[in-house]
Design a protein around this motif. Sequence first.
Motif, PDB file in Angstrom:
ATOM      1  N   UNK A   1      36.530  37.737  39.369  1.00 36.36           N
ATOM      2  CA  UNK A   1      36.279  38.925  40.207  1.00 36.36           C
ATOM      3  C   UNK A   1      35.404  39.967  39.495  1.00 36.36           C
ATOM      4  N   UNK A   2      35.773  40.383  38.259  1.00 38.97           N
ATOM      5  CA  UNK A   2      34.938  41.412  37.624  1.00 38.97           C
ATOM      6  C   UNK A   2      33.505  40.932  37.350  1.00 38.97           C
ATOM      7  N   UNK A   3      33.324  39.623  37.225  1.00 33.69           N
ATOM      8  CA  UNK A   3      31.984  39.103  36.914  1.00 33.69           C
ATOM      9  C   UNK A   3      31.084  39.038  38.142  1.00 33.69           C
ATOM     10  N   UNK A   4      31.622  38.515  39.252  1.00 32.26           N
ATOM     11  CA  UNK A   4      30.724  38.163  40.360  1.00 32.26           C
ATOM     12  C   UNK A   4      31.113  38.688  41.740  1.00 32.26           C
ATOM     13  N   UNK A   5      32.319  39.203  41.909  1.00 33.79           N
ATOM     14  CA  UNK A   5      32.767  39.508  43.282  1.00 33.79           C
ATOM     15  C   UNK A   5      31.924  40.578  43.961  1.00 33.79           C
TER      16      UNK A   5
ATOM     17  N   UNK B   1      38.263  34.913  48.091  1.00 37.57           N
ATOM     18  CA  UNK B   1      39.414  34.710  47.208  1.00 37.57           C
ATOM     19  C   UNK B   1      38.894  34.358  45.820  1.00 37.57           C
ATOM     20  N   UNK B   2      39.370  35.100  44.818  1.00 41.39           N
ATOM     21  CA  UNK B   2      38.878  34.867  43.465  1.00 41.39           C
ATOM     22  C   UNK B   2      40.000  35.106  42.455  1.00 41.39           C
ATOM     23  N   UNK B   3      39.700  34.927  41.163  1.00 43.48           N
ATOM     24  CA  UNK B   3      40.742  35.180  40.164  1.00 43.48           C
ATOM     25  C   UNK B   3      40.366  36.350  39.258  1.00 43.48           C
TER      26      UNK B   3
END
Length: 353
Positions: free
Chosen positions: A44-48, A38-40
Amino acid sequence: MQIRGGVHDYTVVIGGGLLDEIGDHARKYARCKKCAVISDSNVTPLFADRVKKSLTSAGFRPMLITIPAGEKSKTVQEAGAICDQMIAAGLDRQSFVVGLGGGMIGDISGFVAAIYHRGIPHIQIPTTLLAMVDSSIGGKTGVDTRDAKNLIGTFHQPSLVIDDIDVLKTLPRRQFNQGFAEIIKHAVIADAKMFQMLQSWKGATPALQRLIKRNIHIKSRIVAKDEHDRTGQRALLNFGHTVGHAIERAGNYRKFLHGEAVSLGIAAACAISVKRAGLPPDQGAAIVDLLRRFGLPTRLPHKFPRKKILDAVSFDKKFEGGKVRFVVTPRIGTAYLADNVTADDMHEAVDAL
Ligand SMILES: NC(=O)c1ccc[n+]([C@@H]2O[C@H](COP(=O)([O-])OP(=O)(O)OC[C@H]3O[C@@H](n4cnc5c(N)ncnc54)[C@H](O)[C@@H]3O)[C@@H](O)[C@H]2O)c1
Ligand SMILES: [Zn+2]
């Protein structure tokens, strides 16, 4: 490092490049292949991708759930929508949740982990300094309601916390600085040596890693004495937060970041501590000075509606039953819960900000 988390202990891993090792670490704690990351929308675009890749290489089957960045996503509705997606994807009692983000994601992903099938493991990957030194430790999870913050929630200790300090490189300066409000708070309530160290802080990476570790120690030690916030020990962590929360609220949660409001709250708590707890005025001034060194506000803008702060104080949950419980410091490195602080003291301190 091992953290005492009440019923069970958990591990915090701190270092560089850890996002690529998540899968290996998770293997020690997870019993099932399916998990939800779960991310924001900022994180998300940086590390997911890296987190998903690492989990996949370790044999897991992660699903990614991204919610809009910002405190406005921390709601019971959003938590319900996340649960719906997890149910649709077939996650069960053996699955686990990975929270990848700042304190907002830590709180809501922890809440989801706590209620999904009555509780599944939660792995925290905090990506803000504030989340590393504060919100990822201690097991408080929850969401906001229309009228107040964090009123719905549970205690659910994480199974594992992974602090990859490299992720802090993309954190905007203002966000980074707000983490220091909680660090300075920890120093004032529990660690005079760390306070001195911060006075000559240069900001080198190895030092930052040690600093994060030291703060996790301080917070977890206090939490371990009072996991469920009942005896007053854990309340010491609210130093600066009574006025801080009220300032956040008075600014409609837009004017100040949490740490910035806490910085102002610490300045007010210092003035009150000088008056009611015998804090030497030069120590009060040193605390305010240190907050400034980290780019944190210690004065309110001239036109800020101070009256709204005092109205908001009554909303704060630390004023249960009309009884004022206010954390004061008699000298740097110690704090206690005072019962002799009056509404007038608070008026005076807020007016002086
Ligand atoms: N559970 C607890 O004990 C506890 C303690 C303190 C605060 N909190 C909660 O934590 C929240 C505040 O935490 P926060 O300041 O981390 O908020 P946050 O999660 O909203 O993160 C702040 C901003 O930084 C962005 N961000 C996160 N990591 C980033 C990165 N590495 N690079 C670039 N941008 C990044 C986020 O998308 C967001 O826009 C509040 O909801 C508060 O109630 C909980
Ligand atoms: Zn705080």
